[in-house]
Scaffold this motif. Structure first.
Motif, PDB file in Angstrom:
ATOM      1  N   UNK A 120      30.623 -13.229   5.225  1.00  0.00           N
ATOM      2  CA  UNK A 120      30.660 -14.027   3.996  1.00  0.00           C
ATOM      3  C   UNK A 120      29.249 -14.296   3.455  1.00  0.00           C
ATOM      4  N   UNK A 121      28.299 -14.608   4.312  1.00  0.00           N
ATOM      5  CA  UNK A 121      26.939 -14.864   3.833  1.00  0.00           C
ATOM      6  C   UNK A 121      26.313 -13.603   3.248  1.00  0.00           C
ATOM      7  N   UNK A 122      26.599 -12.458   3.869  1.00  0.00           N
ATOM      8  CA  UNK A 122      26.075 -11.196   3.349  1.00  0.00           C
ATOM      9  C   UNK A 122      26.603 -10.964   1.932  1.00  0.00           C
ATOM     10  N   UNK A 123      27.910 -11.113   1.711  1.00  0.00           N
ATOM     11  CA  UNK A 123      28.479 -10.954   0.372  1.00  0.00           C
ATOM     12  C   UNK A 123      27.957 -12.027  -0.577  1.00  0.00           C
ATOM     13  N   UNK A 124      27.650 -13.203  -0.044  1.00  0.00           N
ATOM     14  CA  UNK A 124      27.092 -14.270  -0.862  1.00  0.00           C
ATOM     15  C   UNK A 124      25.784 -13.872  -1.526  1.00  0.00           C
ATOM     16  N   UNK A 125      25.017 -13.008  -0.901  1.00  0.00           N
ATOM     17  CA  UNK A 125      23.754 -12.535  -1.490  1.00  0.00           C
ATOM     18  C   UNK A 125      23.985 -11.760  -2.785  1.00  0.00           C
ATOM     19  N   UNK A 126      25.215 -11.311  -3.002  1.00  0.00           N
ATOM     20  CA  UNK A 126      25.548 -10.532  -4.191  1.00  0.00           C
ATOM     21  C   UNK A 126      26.305 -11.368  -5.224  1.00  0.00           C
ATOM     22  N   UNK A 127      26.314 -12.693  -5.029  1.00  0.00           N
ATOM     23  CA  UNK A 127      26.942 -13.587  -5.983  1.00  0.00           C
ATOM     24  C   UNK A 127      28.388 -13.936  -5.685  1.00  0.00           C
ATOM     25  N   UNK A 128      28.912 -13.521  -4.541  1.00  0.00           N
ATOM     26  CA  UNK A 128      30.286 -13.862  -4.177  1.00  0.00           C
ATOM     27  C   UNK A 128      30.323 -15.232  -3.508  1.00  0.00           C
ATOM     28  N   UNK A 129      31.363 -15.996  -3.812  1.00  0.00           N
ATOM     29  CA  UNK A 129      31.584 -17.296  -3.181  1.00  0.00           C
ATOM     30  C   UNK A 129      32.980 -17.316  -2.577  1.00  0.00           C
ATOM     31  N   UNK A 130      33.126 -18.079  -1.505  1.00  0.00           N
ATOM     32  CA  UNK A 130      34.446 -18.218  -0.883  1.00  0.00           C
ATOM     33  C   UNK A 130      35.366 -18.872  -1.901  1.00  0.00           C
ATOM     34  N   UNK A 131      36.574 -18.312  -2.057  1.00  0.00           N
ATOM     35  CA  UNK A 131      37.480 -18.730  -3.110  1.00  0.00           C
ATOM     36  C   UNK A 131      38.894 -18.829  -2.561  1.00  0.00           C
ATOM     37  N   UNK A 132      39.070 -19.697  -1.587  1.00  0.00           N
ATOM     38  CA  UNK A 132      40.393 -19.871  -1.001  1.00  0.00           C
ATOM     39  C   UNK A 132      40.301 -20.102   0.493  1.00  0.00           C
ATOM     40  N   UNK A 139      44.383  -9.714  13.007  1.00  0.00           N
ATOM     41  CA  UNK A 139      43.691 -10.459  14.043  1.00  0.00           C
ATOM     42  C   UNK A 139      42.216 -10.705  13.776  1.00  0.00           C
ATOM     43  N   UNK A 140      41.724 -10.309  12.605  1.00  0.00           N
ATOM     44  CA  UNK A 140      40.311 -10.482  12.262  1.00  0.00           C
ATOM     45  C   UNK A 140      40.204 -11.578  11.203  1.00  0.00           C
ATOM     46  N   UNK A 141      39.389 -12.634  11.457  1.00  0.00           N
ATOM     47  CA  UNK A 141      39.229 -13.707  10.469  1.00  0.00           C
ATOM     48  C   UNK A 141      38.607 -13.189   9.167  1.00  0.00           C
ATOM     49  N   UNK A 142      39.219 -13.554   8.036  1.00  0.00           N
ATOM     50  CA  UNK A 142      38.751 -13.168   6.710  1.00  0.00           C
ATOM     51  C   UNK A 142      38.662 -14.396   5.816  1.00  0.00           C
ATOM     52  N   UNK A 143      37.904 -14.260   4.723  1.00  0.00           N
ATOM     53  CA  UNK A 143      37.875 -15.264   3.667  1.00  0.00           C
ATOM     54  C   UNK A 143      37.975 -14.541   2.325  1.00  0.00           C
ATOM     55  N   UNK A 144      38.778 -15.081   1.397  1.00  0.00           N
ATOM     56  CA  UNK A 144      38.803 -14.509   0.049  1.00  0.00           C
ATOM     57  C   UNK A 144      37.519 -14.921  -0.671  1.00  0.00           C
ATOM     58  N   UNK A 145      36.956 -13.999  -1.438  1.00  0.00           N
ATOM     59  CA  UNK A 145      35.712 -14.283  -2.155  1.00  0.00           C
ATOM     60  C   UNK A 145      35.846 -13.812  -3.596  1.00  0.00           C
ATOM     61  N   UNK A 146      35.018 -14.421  -4.458  1.00  0.00           N
ATOM     62  CA  UNK A 146      35.095 -14.146  -5.893  1.00  0.00           C
ATOM     63  C   UNK A 146      33.693 -14.133  -6.484  1.00  0.00           C
ATOM     64  N   UNK A 147      33.480 -13.255  -7.427  1.00  0.00           N
ATOM     65  CA  UNK A 147      32.244 -13.198  -8.213  1.00  0.00           C
ATOM     66  C   UNK A 147      32.674 -13.181  -9.666  1.00  0.00           C
ATOM     67  N   UNK A 148      32.128 -14.089 -10.474  1.00  0.00           N
ATOM     68  CA  UNK A 148      32.663 -14.228 -11.821  1.00  0.00           C
ATOM     69  C   UNK A 148      32.055 -13.323 -12.870  1.00  0.00           C
ATOM     70  N   UNK A 149      30.942 -12.684 -12.615  1.00  0.00           N
ATOM     71  CA  UNK A 149      30.486 -11.722 -13.604  1.00  0.00           C
ATOM     72  C   UNK A 149      28.999 -11.634 -13.785  1.00  0.00           C
ATOM     73  N   UNK A 150      28.581 -10.959 -14.867  1.00  0.00           N
ATOM     74  CA  UNK A 150      27.158 -10.713 -15.124  1.00  0.00           C
ATOM     75  C   UNK A 150      26.348 -12.004 -15.127  1.00  0.00           C
ATOM     76  N   UNK A 151      25.108 -11.865 -14.751  1.00  0.00           N
ATOM     77  CA  UNK A 151      24.212 -13.008 -14.725  1.00  0.00           C
ATOM     78  C   UNK A 151      24.141 -13.670 -13.366  1.00  0.00           C
ATOM     79  N   UNK A 152      25.073 -13.341 -12.484  1.00  0.00           N
ATOM     80  CA  UNK A 152      25.016 -13.903 -11.135  1.00  0.00           C
ATOM     81  C   UNK A 152      24.040 -13.065 -10.318  1.00  0.00           C
TER      82      UNK A 152
END
Length: 160
Positions: A120-132, A139-152
């Motif tokens: 999640x932190x790695x994807x966060x570097x690209x503007x993604x945030x946990x969204x749910x 069996x592998x822990x996941x988190x949904x993530x979202x990036x809202x668009x240009x400018x991030x």
């Protein structure tokens, strides 16, 4: 050897290359992560779906991801890097390229992904945030993530 990034719908990918992309995904997600699930799930051939991959001049596919275009958003998934190619920034290069394409095609349309929780932190570097809420997939822990668009922000340094 030089590495080139590519993107195409499945129908336009040469059979040998498509085989190497799918082999990489199965090697990482099914074999390495010990998750017996239908890796080839039918979504690769949906309208608007594309695969992106990093390929060495030798033809070796080193990293890949999948882009899906859904009615209200776009989705990135199946991000995988061959074990011997990790640490070269190839997944980051592909992710930046995918975000660039999606932001140019559909500015403001959210980009979604389901990240393995430890990434999640790695994807966060690209503007993604946990969204749910967190969830387990095979069996592998996941988190949904979202990036809202240009400018991030999009990570500049290469790392995978």
């Amino acid at each position: 050897m030089s590495v080139t990034l590519h993107r195409a719908p499945v129908a336009q990918i040469p059979p040998g290359t498509l085989y190497r992309i799918l082999w990489l995904r199965v090697s990482v997600f099914v074999v390495e992560q010990d998750a017996a699930y239908p890796e080839i799930d039918g979504r690769d051939i949906e309208a608007g779906a594309e695969l992106m991959w990093a390929e060495e001049s030798s033809g070796d596919v080193l990293a890949t991801l999948r882009v899906l275009r859904e009615p209200q958003n776009t989705r990135i998934g199946r991000v995988a890097t061959a074990a011997h190619a990790r640490g070269r920034g190839l997944a980051a290069d592909l992710l930046r390229a995918a975000i660039g394409v999606l932001d140019a095609e559909a500015p403001g349309i959210p980009i979604l992904l389901d990240a393995q929780a430890h990434l999640a932190d790695w994807y966060g570097r690209f503007g993604f945030v946990v969204w749910g809420a967190p969830f387990a997939e095979d069996g592998i822990p996941h988190v949904p993530m979202r990036r809202t668009g240009p400018g991030e922000p999009i990570a500049k340094e290469s790392s995978s």
